[in-house]
Scaffold this motif. Structure first.
Motif, mmCIF file in Angstrom:
data_model
loop_
_atom_site.group_PDB
_atom_site.id
_atom_site.type_symbol
_atom_site.label_atom_id
_atom_site.label_comp_id
_atom_site.label_asym_id
_atom_site.label_seq_id
_atom_site.Cartn_x
_atom_site.Cartn_y
_atom_site.Cartn_z
ATOM 1 N N VAL A 1 0.874 -1.170 0.000
ATOM 2 C CA VAL A 1 0.000 0.000 0.000
ATOM 3 C C VAL A 1 0.914 1.223 0.000
ATOM 4 N N ALA B 1 -2.948 0.883 7.932
ATOM 5 C CA ALA B 1 -3.275 -0.282 7.101
ATOM 6 C C ALA B 1 -3.895 -1.384 7.956
ATOM 7 N N LEU C 1 -4.961 6.857 4.049
ATOM 8 C CA LEU C 1 -5.066 5.911 2.941
ATOM 9 C C LEU C 1 -5.610 6.585 1.689
ATOM 10 N N GLN D 1 -6.303 -2.109 -2.534
ATOM 11 C CA GLN D 1 -5.299 -3.134 -2.221
ATOM 12 C C GLN D 1 -5.547 -3.728 -0.842
ATOM 13 N N ALA E 1 -4.949 2.567 -2.290
ATOM 14 C CA ALA E 1 -4.553 1.801 -1.104
ATOM 15 C C ALA E 1 -5.747 1.045 -0.527
#
Length: 152
Positions: A49, A107, A58, A65, A62
């Motif tokens: 990412v 993430a 983000l 993904q 991203a």
């Protein structure tokens, strides 16, 4: 006479073998070609990412993904993942370690919100210490601003 016998043996025996092989009436059997290899099924796996400069929020690419990574984790329920936070070379070491940690945690938080158990993920920050691209330009820096997923 002694030298003629070895000469005759060296010519006569191979010649007879050749003629015997040529006069054989048997059909030659050709082996069938090997079967084709099974098709390779490419399963989407874990991908990196990427982040904007000096950001841990983000981006839309991203998010897509991370959805793919979450689906992989749900299919591989016995696996765990290490999320590594990385930065480009700009900034101090301390600042980049903190930014890498924020990136890895953002993430992880998103994947947890998608329903994956947070206990299966561990985060670590490498800051600028493990660059993917070694250049000193924007193209290289953009590849180094990432959260890298390592399945275990």
């Amino acid at each position: 006479m002694r030298t003629v016998k070895p000469l005759l043996k060296s010519i006569f025996i191979p010649g007879m073998l050749f003629l015997g092989a040529c006069c054989c009436e048997k059909d030659v059997v050709v082996a069938p070609p090997p079967p084709p290899p099974p098709p390779v099924v490419v399963e989407p796996g874990l991908g990196d990412v990427f982040y904007d400069y000096d950001k841990s929020e983000l981006r839309m690419d991203a998010v897509e993904q991370l959805k793919t990574n979450a689906a992989w984790m749900q299919r591989n329920a016995a696996s765990s993942v290490v999320i590594e936070g990385h930065c480009d070379e700009r900034g101090t070491n301390e600042y980049n370690l903190a930014l890498g940690e924020r990136r890895a945690n953002s993430a992880k938080d998103y994947i947890v919100n998608l329903g994956v158990d947070g206990a299966r993920m561990k985060t670590v920050s490498y800051g600028e210490e493990r660059p993917f691209a070694l250049g000193h330009d924007e193209a290289s820096w953009a590849q180094n601003r990432r959260a890298h997923f390592v399945g275990q």
